[in-house]
Design an enzyme around this catalytic site. Sequence first.
Site, mmCIF file in Angstrom:
data_model
loop_
_atom_site.group_PDB
_atom_site.id
_atom_site.type_symbol
_atom_site.label_atom_id
_atom_site.label_comp_id
_atom_site.label_asym_id
_atom_site.label_seq_id
_atom_site.Cartn_x
_atom_site.Cartn_y
_atom_site.Cartn_z
ATOM 1 C CG HIS A 261 -2.070 0.903 1.114
ATOM 2 N ND1 HIS A 261 -1.991 2.264 1.342
ATOM 3 C CD2 HIS A 261 -3.339 0.638 0.755
ATOM 4 C CE1 HIS A 261 -3.186 2.790 1.130
ATOM 5 N NE2 HIS A 261 -4.023 1.831 0.770
ATOM 6 C CG ASP A 315 -8.401 -4.556 -3.091
ATOM 7 O OD1 ASP A 315 -9.586 -4.329 -2.805
ATOM 8 O OD2 ASP A 315 -7.717 -3.786 -3.796
HETATM 9 C C1 LIG Z 1 -8.002 -0.511 -2.695
HETATM 10 C C2 LIG Z 1 -6.576 -0.453 -3.078
HETATM 11 O O1 LIG Z 1 -6.245 0.206 -4.029
HETATM 12 S S1 LIG Z 1 -5.468 -1.304 -2.147
HETATM 13 C C3 LIG Z 1 -4.157 -1.706 -3.269
HETATM 14 C C4 LIG Z 1 -4.586 -2.802 -4.205
HETATM 15 N N1 LIG Z 1 -3.513 -3.165 -5.129
HETATM 16 C C5 LIG Z 1 -2.814 -4.302 -5.012
HETATM 17 O O2 LIG Z 1 -3.023 -5.132 -4.117
HETATM 18 C C6 LIG Z 1 -1.784 -4.556 -6.090
HETATM 19 C C7 LIG Z 1 -0.444 -4.985 -5.510
HETATM 20 N N2 LIG Z 1 0.179 -3.879 -4.814
HETATM 21 C C8 LIG Z 1 0.850 -2.901 -5.500
HETATM 22 O O3 LIG Z 1 0.971 -2.945 -6.721
HETATM 23 C C9 LIG Z 1 1.448 -1.745 -4.715
HETATM 24 O O4 LIG Z 1 1.772 -2.139 -3.409
HETATM 25 C C10 LIG Z 1 0.493 -0.520 -4.679
HETATM 26 C C11 LIG Z 1 0.021 -0.143 -6.090
HETATM 27 C C12 LIG Z 1 -0.724 -0.804 -3.829
HETATM 28 C C13 LIG Z 1 1.247 0.665 -4.058
HETATM 29 O O5 LIG Z 1 2.230 1.033 -4.953
HETATM 30 P P1 LIG Z 1 3.456 2.020 -4.618
HETATM 31 O O6 LIG Z 1 3.193 2.793 -3.407
HETATM 32 O O7 LIG Z 1 3.737 2.770 -5.875
HETATM 33 O O8 LIG Z 1 4.645 1.031 -4.277
HETATM 34 P P2 LIG Z 1 5.705 0.471 -5.307
HETATM 35 O O9 LIG Z 1 5.021 -0.290 -6.397
HETATM 36 O O10 LIG Z 1 6.626 1.584 -5.682
HETATM 37 O O11 LIG Z 1 6.460 -0.563 -4.377
HETATM 38 C C14 LIG Z 1 7.472 -0.214 -3.434
HETATM 39 C C15 LIG Z 1 8.338 -1.439 -3.239
HETATM 40 O O12 LIG Z 1 7.574 -2.506 -2.683
HETATM 41 C C16 LIG Z 1 7.455 -3.596 -3.584
HETATM 42 N N3 LIG Z 1 6.043 -4.008 -3.610
HETATM 43 C C17 LIG Z 1 4.967 -3.219 -3.409
HETATM 44 N N4 LIG Z 1 3.842 -3.953 -3.480
HETATM 45 C C18 LIG Z 1 4.235 -5.208 -3.719
HETATM 46 C C19 LIG Z 1 3.519 -6.388 -3.923
HETATM 47 N N5 LIG Z 1 2.184 -6.415 -3.860
HETATM 48 N N6 LIG Z 1 4.201 -7.511 -4.175
HETATM 49 C C20 LIG Z 1 5.543 -7.487 -4.231
HETATM 50 N N7 LIG Z 1 6.276 -6.391 -4.058
HETATM 51 C C21 LIG Z 1 5.627 -5.267 -3.803
HETATM 52 C C22 LIG Z 1 7.862 -3.038 -4.946
HETATM 53 O O13 LIG Z 1 8.365 -4.053 -5.774
HETATM 54 C C23 LIG Z 1 8.894 -2.005 -4.549
HETATM 55 O O14 LIG Z 1 10.085 -2.703 -4.233
HETATM 56 P P3 LIG Z 1 11.526 -2.012 -4.527
HETATM 57 O O15 LIG Z 1 11.538 -0.769 -3.711
HETATM 58 O O16 LIG Z 1 12.481 -3.037 -4.068
HETATM 59 O O17 LIG Z 1 11.552 -1.754 -6.003
HETATM 60 O O1 LIG Z 2 -5.665 4.484 -0.467
HETATM 61 C C1 LIG Z 2 -5.309 3.882 -1.475
HETATM 62 O O2 LIG Z 2 -4.351 4.237 -2.192
HETATM 63 C C2 LIG Z 2 -5.997 2.659 -1.895
HETATM 64 C C3 LIG Z 2 -6.986 2.153 -0.912
HETATM 65 O O3 LIG Z 2 -6.633 1.488 0.047
HETATM 66 C C4 LIG Z 2 -8.381 2.506 -1.088
HETATM 67 O O4 LIG Z 2 -8.727 3.248 -2.010
HETATM 68 O O5 LIG Z 2 -9.219 2.035 -0.297
#
Ligand SMILES: CC(=O)SCCNC(=O)CCNC(=O)[C@H](O)C(C)(C)COP(=O)(O)OP(=O)(O)OC[C@H]1O[C@@H](n2cnc3c(N)ncnc32)[C@H](O)[C@@H]1OP(=O)(O)O
Ligand SMILES: O=C([O-])CC(=O)C(=O)O
Length: 378
Positions: A261, A315
């Site tokens: 997140h 999620d």
């Molecule tokens: C309701 C919602 O929107 S909740 C979020 C739902 N989305 C997901 O579950 C998809 C999987 N999760 C993700 O893609 C990300 O964690 C996000 C999109 C939620 C947040 O993204 P950001 O804040 O941009 O984090 P970012 O993608 O830059 O990740 C930071 C680091 O953690 C790692 N990381 C983050 N999430 C994950 C993951 N789910 N699995 C593996 N590695 C991860 C990245 O690879 C990165 O590693 P690094 O620094 O070594 O390169």
């Molecule tokens: O806050 C966020 O980036 C994503 C999330 O958890 C939501 O929308 O509920």
Amino acid sequence: MTVCEYKPGLEGIPAAQSSISYVDGQKGILEYRGIRIEELAQKSTFLETAYLLIWGELPTKEELQAFEEEVRLHRRIKYRIRDMMKCFPESGHPMDALQASAAALGLFYSRRDLTNPVYIRDAVVRLIATIPTMVAAFQLMRKGNDPVKPRDDLDYSANFLYMLNEKEPDALAAKIFDVCLILHVEHTMNASTFSARVTASTLTDPYAVVASAVGTLGGPLHGGANEEVIQMLEEIGSVENVRPYVEDRLLRKEKLMGFGHRVYKVKDPRAIILQELAEQLFAKFGADKYYDIAQEMERVVEEKLGHKGIYPNVDFYSGLVYRKMGIPTDLFTPIFAIARVAGWLAHWKEQLEENRIFRPTQVYNGRHSIAYTPIEQR
Ligand SMILES: CC(=O)SCCNC(=O)CCNC(=O)[C@H](O)C(C)(C)COP(=O)(O)OP(=O)(O)OC[C@H]1O[C@@H](n2cnc3c(N)ncnc32)[C@H](O)[C@@H]1OP(=O)(O)O
Ligand SMILES: O=C([O-])CC(=O)C(=O)O
């Protein structure tokens, strides 16, 4: 004007001032208008929480009754919307159907009187009331059935489950579903809410605001992850496969859905409650082997990625709750939208109160002074 450093994904950049919700990502705290979600999940209902978010205070008994009654009266969708939805391909994703249908509402109610509280209330009621009906109608119509009319004697969540399954829901399932809506209704400046606020800032109509937010919510990095989590658990198939699956995905630098997140660096407080709700359902309706897989996955991911602050997000466990209720996987994100519409509308209203159009800048990294090359020379 000070020039700010460019931050991909606008990480850490405030995009608005807001009093709607608050997240402490280190402590795992989420509040709506100052009230902890744990308390709302226990004591409130979705419509009461929606009222709180949109109008800023918990309603009195009379105010709540009036709001519930207005929503009840506006649940039906126009036959033209229903007929339009009937023409959608049944293989289309329900989120796309919802986005198109929400936008189509604007064809009927597009009069933009954004300074009139009556117009604002009418749009709020109409959107909160009809979005569940549209989700359920598409589900039935893609199976070749006629949509079921809303039942006025059922409350908001029970009525949705009734319209979806063509039978009255179990009382515990309906209550748990309502709590799920409370947990999903609002979350500060997430991507879809930002999208809603940008759209709102142009002073377009609220149906366009919601349609743009629905489109944003559907992506797998945002609300769409709840659907992908179940697909991932199915692909893993057994508890023994969890570790090799996680290791393989991390080796290929692929994301694990339902984890991580931008703001939370601990387990999402909503995931904690959703896990408890899933357990309540399993206790009543029988266990789910995917829950064992999910728990093992949480353990393995914590071991591998806990140091990076990567834990289950909202999620991760929601799909297991909906699965136990017999809801098809591709409806998980539309259900997220049923809840989040109230959060988007709270932000729409707040944006209008002190509006300035969103128009950020960019860091241009292209070329200059390039001569036009005639087509025959390219
Ligand atoms: C309701 C919602 O929107 S909740 C979020 C739902 N989305 C997901 O579950 C998809 C999987 N999760 C993700 O893609 C990300 O964690 C996000 C999109 C939620 C947040 O993204 P950001 O804040 O941009 O984090 P970012 O993608 O830059 O990740 C930071 C680091 O953690 C790692 N990381 C983050 N999430 C994950 C993951 N789910 N699995 C593996 N590695 C991860 C990245 O690879 C990165 O590693 P690094 O620094 O070594 O390169
Ligand atoms: O806050 C966020 O980036 C994503 C999330 O958890 C939501 O929308 O509920």
